[in-house]
Design a protein around this motif. Sequence first.
Motif, mmCIF file in Angstrom:
data_model
loop_
_atom_site.group_PDB
_atom_site.id
_atom_site.type_symbol
_atom_site.label_atom_id
_atom_site.label_comp_id
_atom_site.label_asym_id
_atom_site.label_seq_id
_atom_site.Cartn_x
_atom_site.Cartn_y
_atom_site.Cartn_z
ATOM 1 N N ALA A 132 0.800 -1.223 0.000
ATOM 2 C CA ALA A 132 0.000 0.000 0.000
ATOM 3 C C ALA A 132 0.831 1.270 0.000
ATOM 4 N N HIS A 133 1.799 1.382 0.916
ATOM 5 C CA HIS A 133 2.395 2.676 1.207
ATOM 6 C C HIS A 133 3.217 3.266 0.068
ATOM 7 N N ARG A 134 3.844 2.445 -0.730
ATOM 8 C CA ARG A 134 4.657 2.986 -1.816
ATOM 9 C C ARG A 134 4.111 2.545 -3.175
ATOM 10 N N TYR A 135 4.054 1.242 -3.390
ATOM 11 C CA TYR A 135 3.684 0.714 -4.692
ATOM 12 C C TYR A 135 2.285 1.154 -5.118
ATOM 13 N N LEU A 136 1.277 0.869 -4.306
ATOM 14 C CA LEU A 136 -0.089 1.195 -4.707
ATOM 15 C C LEU A 136 -0.345 2.699 -4.701
ATOM 16 N N VAL A 137 0.213 3.406 -3.742
ATOM 17 C CA VAL A 137 0.041 4.864 -3.714
ATOM 18 C C VAL A 137 0.553 5.483 -5.009
ATOM 19 N N HIS A 138 1.711 5.033 -5.457
ATOM 20 C CA HIS A 138 2.290 5.558 -6.699
ATOM 21 C C HIS A 138 1.375 5.277 -7.894
ATOM 22 N N HIS A 139 0.882 4.044 -7.992
ATOM 23 C CA HIS A 139 0.090 3.683 -9.162
ATOM 24 C C HIS A 139 -1.346 4.211 -9.086
ATOM 25 N N ILE A 140 -1.868 4.371 -7.886
ATOM 26 C CA ILE A 140 -3.182 5.007 -7.760
ATOM 27 C C ILE A 140 -3.115 6.444 -8.264
ATOM 28 N N ALA A 141 -2.033 7.138 -7.922
ATOM 29 C CA ALA A 141 -1.875 8.519 -8.393
ATOM 30 C C ALA A 141 -1.860 8.585 -9.913
ATOM 31 N N LEU B 189 -8.343 3.756 -0.432
ATOM 32 C CA LEU B 189 -7.302 2.787 -0.090
ATOM 33 C C LEU B 189 -7.288 2.555 1.407
ATOM 34 N N VAL C 137 -5.368 0.384 4.431
ATOM 35 C CA VAL C 137 -4.160 -0.374 4.763
ATOM 36 C C VAL C 137 -4.479 -1.287 5.940
#
Length: 302
Positions: free
Chosen positions: A104-113, A126, A128
């Motif tokens: 969640a904190h890096r990978y998904l946050v980046h791709h959600i943006a 999202l 967590v």
Amino acid sequence: MAAKTWHSLPEYQALRALMECGTTSEAANRLGLSQSAISRSIASLEARTGRILFERDGRLLRPTNEAAQLNLRLDALFDALEKLDHPTELEQETLQIIAPPTYAHRYLVHHIAGFLKANPHFYVGLEVAASDMVARGILDERYDLGFLGVELPRDGIKLTPFRTSNAVCVMPHGHPLADHAIIHPEDLDGQNLIALSRRHARRAELEKVLQACRSAPNVVAEVSTSFAAVDLAREGLGLSIVNPFPVVHYRAEDVVFRPFASQIRYSTYYVTPKHRPTTAIARAFVQHLQLHTAKDTFSQKA
């Protein structure tokens, strides 16, 4: 005169349900039909299109490439039907995601943006949570899409592999083992080890590998996520054995990653409800991840 083209919504519904459920019994349960009705619809669709859409594999029916392509083309049809059923929801499509911290904190946050920049009319939530809560949230249908790094088979959820990888050893630059091309279990004997906490199944798996070669590292810390293990390694506390995905995408310059010679393998899964169709926005986000997840040395598409 050319033959008239006709379409059958029940056939298309049977195709989509079978694609997502994998068995005629589960597809029939989803649609409130008999298994024979599902089988007849698929047989009729195959006869009408002249294509083999499913191949039998034990109890499962494996969709062919032709089935996958047809199912993709049906997205517009089912999206239109969904909007007809829910006219008040036309303004904004919502996707609720639940995932453990490692994803969640890096990978998904980046791709959600990136996903929302490309689709400003969408909305994404999202959450967590720990892995068992991910499975529970999807099972209770409070979320549309989840992510897991461990296999938690439960009735009512579907796990779809996304990435696979082998275990790696991570250590700070300048570590005595950093010049090794491959790290073997016996190399860890006497080394300071940052371990995953004992509630993780991977901890027991690593201990079994170490015991088999009588390798006894010195456990100096226990953590609950791969990112925490890698960050402690970066601080010079010791080395760790982790799943490289997705941490290698964000720490490749900060620490040294080396293959770990063992049979420890990892899979990352999409998690969706088993007894209702995956939403169009969830499928769109999964496709976004597949297109935009960067390649790395240690993980592969499933």
